[in-house]
Each structure stands twice: as structure tokens, then as C-alpha cells.
Design a protein around this motif. Sequence first.
Motif, PDB file in Angstrom:
ATOM      1  N   PHE A 141     -35.712  -2.745  25.103  1.00  0.00           N
ATOM      2  CA  PHE A 141     -35.181  -1.800  24.132  1.00  0.00           C
ATOM      3  C   PHE A 141     -34.388  -0.775  24.933  1.00  0.00           C
ATOM      4  O   PHE A 141     -34.958  -0.034  25.728  1.00  0.00           O
ATOM      5  N   THR A 142     -33.074  -0.791  24.783  1.00  0.00           N
ATOM      6  CA  THR A 142     -32.212   0.134  25.514  1.00  0.00           C
ATOM      7  C   THR A 142     -31.300   0.845  24.535  1.00  0.00           C
ATOM      8  O   THR A 142     -30.694   0.211  23.677  1.00  0.00           O
ATOM      9  N   TYR A 143     -31.217   2.159  24.680  1.00  0.00           N
ATOM     10  CA  TYR A 143     -30.280   2.943  23.891  1.00  0.00           C
ATOM     11  C   TYR A 143     -29.481   3.833  24.824  1.00  0.00           C
ATOM     12  O   TYR A 143     -29.865   4.047  25.978  1.00  0.00           O
ATOM     13  N   SER A 144     -28.373   4.347  24.326  1.00  0.00           N
ATOM     14  CA  SER A 144     -27.602   5.326  25.085  1.00  0.00           C
ATOM     15  C   SER A 144     -27.259   6.484  24.167  1.00  0.00           C
ATOM     16  O   SER A 144     -27.228   6.345  22.939  1.00  0.00           O
ATOM     17  N   ARG A 145     -27.010   7.621  24.780  1.00  0.00           N
ATOM     18  CA  ARG A 145     -26.586   8.800  24.038  1.00  0.00           C
ATOM     19  C   ARG A 145     -25.957   9.791  24.992  1.00  0.00           C
ATOM     20  O   ARG A 145     -26.175   9.727  26.199  1.00  0.00           O
ATOM     21  N   GLU A 146     -25.184  10.691  24.436  1.00  0.00           N
ATOM     22  CA  GLU A 146     -24.559  11.721  25.253  1.00  0.00           C
ATOM     23  C   GLU A 146     -25.444  12.952  25.282  1.00  0.00           C
ATOM     24  O   GLU A 146     -25.916  13.412  24.245  1.00  0.00           O
ATOM     25  N   VAL A 147     -25.661  13.450  26.501  1.00  0.00           N
ATOM     26  CA  VAL A 147     -26.462  14.653  26.726  1.00  0.00           C
ATOM     27  C   VAL A 147     -25.809  15.437  27.857  1.00  0.00           C
ATOM     28  O   VAL A 147     -25.020  14.879  28.634  1.00  0.00           O
ATOM     29  N   PRO A 148     -26.148  16.715  27.997  1.00  0.00           N
ATOM     30  CA  PRO A 148     -25.628  17.457  29.154  1.00  0.00           C
ATOM     31  C   PRO A 148     -26.193  16.874  30.452  1.00  0.00           C
ATOM     32  O   PRO A 148     -27.371  16.506  30.500  1.00  0.00           O
ATOM     33  N   ARG A 149     -25.355  16.768  31.473  1.00  0.00           N
ATOM     34  CA  ARG A 149     -25.811  16.239  32.773  1.00  0.00           C
ATOM     35  C   ARG A 149     -27.049  17.006  33.231  1.00  0.00           C
ATOM     36  O   ARG A 149     -27.094  18.211  33.163  1.00  0.00           O
ATOM     37  N   ASP A 150     -28.049  16.269  33.656  1.00  0.00           N
ATOM     38  CA  ASP A 150     -29.335  16.809  34.114  1.00  0.00           C
ATOM     39  C   ASP A 150     -30.035  17.654  33.049  1.00  0.00           C
ATOM     40  O   ASP A 150     -30.903  18.458  33.350  1.00  0.00           O
ATOM     41  N   TYR A 160     -28.238   5.976  29.697  1.00  0.00           N
ATOM     42  CA  TYR A 160     -28.824   4.745  29.170  1.00  0.00           C
ATOM     43  C   TYR A 160     -30.310   4.799  29.486  1.00  0.00           C
ATOM     44  O   TYR A 160     -30.706   5.032  30.624  1.00  0.00           O
ATOM     45  N   VAL A 161     -31.129   4.601  28.451  1.00  0.00           N
ATOM     46  CA  VAL A 161     -32.572   4.679  28.598  1.00  0.00           C
ATOM     47  C   VAL A 161     -33.140   3.293  28.293  1.00  0.00           C
ATOM     48  O   VAL A 161     -32.999   2.786  27.184  1.00  0.00           O
ATOM     49  N   VAL A 162     -33.747   2.694  29.313  1.00  0.00           N
ATOM     50  CA  VAL A 162     -34.230   1.318  29.242  1.00  0.00           C
ATOM     51  C   VAL A 162     -35.751   1.323  29.093  1.00  0.00           C
ATOM     52  O   VAL A 162     -36.449   2.030  29.825  1.00  0.00           O
ATOM     53  N   HIS A 163     -36.251   0.517  28.158  1.00  0.00           N
ATOM     54  CA  HIS A 163     -37.696   0.392  27.920  1.00  0.00           C
ATOM     55  C   HIS A 163     -38.102  -1.075  28.000  1.00  0.00           C
ATOM     56  O   HIS A 163     -37.313  -1.955  27.676  1.00  0.00           O
ATOM     57  N   ALA A 164     -39.346  -1.279  28.383  1.00  0.00           N
ATOM     58  CA  ALA A 164     -39.942  -2.613  28.386  1.00  0.00           C
ATOM     59  C   ALA A 164     -41.328  -2.487  27.760  1.00  0.00           C
ATOM     60  O   ALA A 164     -41.909  -1.397  27.749  1.00  0.00           O
ATOM     61  N   ALA A 198     -29.561  -2.657  23.433  1.00  0.00           N
ATOM     62  CA  ALA A 198     -30.332  -3.911  23.446  1.00  0.00           C
ATOM     63  C   ALA A 198     -31.617  -3.678  22.677  1.00  0.00           C
ATOM     64  O   ALA A 198     -32.250  -2.636  22.815  1.00  0.00           O
ATOM     65  N   LEU A 199     -31.979  -4.651  21.866  1.00  0.00           N
ATOM     66  CA  LEU A 199     -33.238  -4.571  21.136  1.00  0.00           C
ATOM     67  C   LEU A 199     -33.729  -5.979  20.870  1.00  0.00           C
ATOM     68  O   LEU A 199     -33.167  -6.720  20.075  1.00  0.00           O
ATOM     69  N   ASN A 200     -34.772  -6.343  21.600  1.00  0.00           N
ATOM     70  CA  ASN A 200     -35.431  -7.630  21.404  1.00  0.00           C
ATOM     71  C   ASN A 200     -36.872  -7.466  21.865  1.00  0.00           C
ATOM     72  O   ASN A 200     -37.283  -6.353  22.183  1.00  0.00           O
ATOM     73  N   ASN A 201     -37.634  -8.526  21.941  1.00  0.00           N
ATOM     74  CA  ASN A 201     -39.049  -8.367  22.280  1.00  0.00           C
ATOM     75  C   ASN A 201     -39.309  -8.118  23.760  1.00  0.00           C
ATOM     76  O   ASN A 201     -40.438  -7.876  24.153  1.00  0.00           O
ATOM     77  N   GLU A 202     -38.253  -8.130  24.587  1.00  0.00           N
ATOM     78  CA  GLU A 202     -38.404  -7.875  26.019  1.00  0.00           C
ATOM     79  C   GLU A 202     -37.768  -6.570  26.475  1.00  0.00           C
ATOM     80  O   GLU A 202     -38.117  -6.047  27.522  1.00  0.00           O
TER      81      GLU A 202
END
Length: 166
Positions: A130-139, A150-154, A124-128
Motif C-alpha cells: 500500500f503506497t500513497y504520495s502527497r505533497e508536504v513541506p520538506r522535513d 511516497y509512503v510505502v506500507h507492507a 499501489a494498493l494490493n495485498n502486498e
Amino acid sequence: MPKRKLLFTAALLAGLLNPLVSQAQQTTELPDSHALGTSPQWLTTKVYIEGAADVDVKDKYPGVVGISMWDPNRNRYEFFYPDTGLSKYEQGGGGYFLVTGDRNTHILVPDKGPHRSIVRRLEALNNEEFTYSREVPRDMLETNENVRIYVVHAPYKGPIKTTRTH
């Protein structure tokens, strides 16, 4: 000769009478990197693992949590610690970014640090939001299996003010 003149005049009139808008295909407006510039600062508000959106795991992924600043005019980014506002630039938290033409991928190219580039799926990317996802090792432990986070920003409106260092 008069036949050519008549055809040319007819073609010219047809072009003038037919509005240019009807010639262009209408496109759906898609979010792009300029949406990142709608807020001077963005704050990580939630981190979750695929399939468990109701469980916030920010504490297990501190490397992706922070305040970020994006400059879409220069395609530059910089990350900051959320508690102090200090830059993460020296640890790879600053450099260039781009959003691919299909608006599905967000790529970071740090100026410094251990990574050459980081590829993230744009959710998601709009003025309210910004969310991206990516694969990383657990923890974030290299010996663990990979998970998609999934990393969510406001937009950040808190008291910490950050200043770009580059």
C-alpha cells in the motif's frame, strides 16, 4: 398478429442463444479499498521524496510512520505508534476513508485533530503493498518548500498487536 408472435419468438430465442457474457464488457480488475483489509495491520516500511527513491527519510517524517488498521466494510481507519502500539486517534489518527472510483485518490477524513481531510494519491494498493504520495513541506517544517513524499506500507507481522478504539 402472427408476424408479431414470430418476431417476439425470434428475439427471445436470439437472447437465449447469445450468452450474456458476450453482452458485458470485460473490465480489468483494479485494486480497491478492500485490498486494505487483506492484512489486519500495515506497517510503514519506507518514506522517500520524489526523485530519490533510494533514500529512506522516515526519520524526517515521523507523523506518517506507524502501524495502520483499515476496515473496508465500515470505511474506517486508525493509526498507531510503531514502537508502542498506542493509538494516534486523539491526534487525528482515526476516522473515515475512501478510495475514489477511478482508484487514483485516497482520502482521509479524521474524526479529530487539526485537519478536515487529507487527500493522497494512490500509487499501489494490493495485498502486498500500500503506497500513497502527497505533497508536504520538506522535513514537515511549514517554512520549507513543498515536496512529494511516497509512503510505502507492507502487511505487518511483528509482535505489536493493535486494537481499534473506534
